[in-house]
Scaffold this motif. Structure first.
Motif, short mmCIF file in Angstrom:
data_model
loop_
_atom_site.label_atom_id
_atom_site.label_comp_id
_atom_site.label_asym_id
_atom_site.label_seq_id
_atom_site.Cartn_x
_atom_site.Cartn_y
_atom_site.Cartn_z
N LYS A 1 0.81 -1.22 0.00
CA LYS A 1 0.00 0.00 0.00
C LYS A 1 0.84 1.27 0.00
O LYS A 1 0.41 2.29 -0.55
CB LYS A 1 -0.96 -0.02 1.19
N LEU A 2 2.01 1.23 0.60
CA LEU A 2 2.89 2.40 0.51
C LEU A 2 3.27 2.66 -0.95
O LEU A 2 3.30 3.81 -1.40
CB LEU A 2 4.14 2.18 1.36
N ALA B 1 -10.68 11.57 10.47
CA ALA B 1 -9.70 10.62 9.97
C ALA B 1 -10.28 9.21 9.97
O ALA B 1 -11.22 8.90 10.71
CB ALA B 1 -8.44 10.65 10.84
N VAL B 2 -9.71 8.37 9.12
CA VAL B 2 -10.08 6.96 9.09
C VAL B 2 -8.84 6.12 9.33
O VAL B 2 -7.71 6.55 9.06
CB VAL B 2 -10.73 6.54 7.75
N LEU B 3 -9.06 4.93 9.86
CA LEU B 3 -7.99 3.99 10.17
C LEU B 3 -8.12 2.79 9.26
O LEU B 3 -9.20 2.22 9.11
CB LEU B 3 -8.09 3.57 11.64
N LYS B 4 -7.00 2.39 8.65
CA LYS B 4 -7.00 1.25 7.74
C LYS B 4 -5.85 0.32 8.11
O LYS B 4 -4.86 0.73 8.70
CB LYS B 4 -6.81 1.70 6.28
N SER B 5 -5.98 -0.92 7.67
CA SER B 5 -4.93 -1.91 7.89
C SER B 5 -3.98 -1.92 6.69
O SER B 5 -4.41 -1.78 5.55
CB SER B 5 -5.54 -3.29 8.08
N LEU B 6 -2.69 -2.09 6.96
CA LEU B 6 -1.71 -2.25 5.88
C LEU B 6 -1.89 -3.60 5.19
O LEU B 6 -1.77 -3.70 3.97
CB LEU B 6 -0.29 -2.13 6.43
N ALA B 7 -2.12 -4.62 5.97
CA ALA B 7 -2.33 -5.96 5.43
C ALA B 7 -3.82 -6.23 5.33
O ALA B 7 -4.58 -5.91 6.24
CB ALA B 7 -1.66 -7.00 6.33
N SER B 8 -4.23 -6.82 4.23
CA SER B 8 -5.65 -7.08 4.03
C SER B 8 -6.02 -8.39 4.72
O SER B 8 -6.20 -9.44 4.08
CB SER B 8 -5.96 -7.14 2.54
N THR B 9 -6.14 -8.35 6.03
CA THR B 9 -6.50 -9.52 6.82
C THR B 9 -7.79 -9.23 7.59
O THR B 9 -8.11 -8.08 7.88
CB THR B 9 -5.40 -9.89 7.82
N MET B 10 -8.50 -10.30 7.92
CA MET B 10 -9.73 -10.14 8.70
C MET B 10 -9.42 -9.53 10.07
O MET B 10 -10.20 -8.76 10.62
CB MET B 10 -10.42 -11.49 8.87
N GLU B 11 -8.24 -9.89 10.62
CA GLU B 11 -7.87 -9.37 11.93
C GLU B 11 -7.69 -7.86 11.91
O GLU B 11 -7.90 -7.19 12.93
CB GLU B 11 -6.59 -10.03 12.42
N GLY B 12 -7.29 -7.32 10.76
CA GLY B 12 -7.09 -5.88 10.66
C GLY B 12 -8.38 -5.09 10.65
O GLY B 12 -8.38 -3.89 10.91
#
Length: 250
Positions: free
Chosen positions: A129-130, A166-177
């Motif tokens: 994503k970076l 602001a919104v928060l997102k996960s770097l890794a596309s995992t269910m845990e994120g």
């Protein structure tokens, strides 16, 4: 006996709502979707026949019997899962299990014939994503204010400075994120989330989600209104709900 329908191999897993959508579209076009979960190969079977002057033959245990990429019209590859180390193995055999399966699967995706969408090596790079955000900026696309951090003080300062929120997102596309969600400097879940690893914080932008898919030189665009669904900040909420419903019906 009627001719057999062409087959497309979907390298994904049962939890992927995108695989469900692709399967339905393929079936509507007369193509049989064959789901291949790499994590299930230890139990379903994995054999590669090489040498003797013949092309390699790849026999992979799929959800509905064996499949060979060469016998499919295409291979659709999306975020597959890797086999998990079985319980009860000692440390040495656990390392051996991981190393052997890593070598086998990495070799598979490089050696197996067929038309792959997307090429696994290119998809691996594109999933960063970076890199995505920098590539978008270089292409001239507007990128919202973004911070990737694991530092709580920096995250709070960033969220405080976002006038639109602001919104928060996960770097890794995992269910845990978890899904994309709103956050702020006083978000009680923020410390625990950042303790688990860095996350993406972005200034929230109102409007429609626009998704563009490139197929060769053709572009296919669509817009999604998250506000019309079950979660105004993540359009995937309805997708996941539909996927769970479909699996329950099956």
């Amino acid at each position: 006996m009627p001719p057999r329908s062409p087959r497309a191999l979907l390298v994904s897993h049962e939890e992927d709502e995108h695989a469900l959508a692709v399967s339905l579209h393929l079936a509507n076009r007369g193509v049989e979707p064959v789901l291949l979960d790499l994590a299930r190969l230890p139990e379903r079977g994995f054999s590669v026949h090489l040498g003797a002057g013949r092309p390699g033959r790849f026999v992979l245990g799929a959800a509905r019997g064996e499949a060979d990429p060469a016998a499919c019209v295409s291979v659709w590859w999306r975020r597959p899962r890797r086999p998990k180390v079985p319980a009860g193995l000692d440390e040495g055999r656990s390392r051996l299990f991981e190393a052997e399966w890593r070598q086998a699967l990495d070799g598979l995706v490089q050696a197996a014939p067929g038309f792959w969408v997307n090429d696994p090596a290119r998809e691996e790079r594109a999933n960063r994503k970076l890199l995505q955000l920098e590539a978008a900026r270089r292409a001239g696309l507007p990128v919202p204010r973004t911070l990737v951090t694991g530092v709580l003080a920096d995250a709070r300062a960033f969220a405080k400075g976002c006038r639109g929120g602001a919104v928060l997102k996960s770097l890794a596309s995992t269910m845990e994120g978890g899904r994309t969600r709103r956050t702020g400097p006083r978000d009680p879940e923020l410390p625990a989330r950042l303790a688990a690893g860095p996350a993406i914080l972005q200034e929230r932008v109102e409007g429609l989600d626009v998704r563009v898919t490139a197929v060769g030189r053709r572009l296919f665009a669509m817009s999604v209104d998250a506000g019309a669904g079950g979660d105004p900040d993540d359009v995937r909420a309805d997708f996941w709900r539909a996927a769970r419903t479909a699996r329950a019906v099956e």
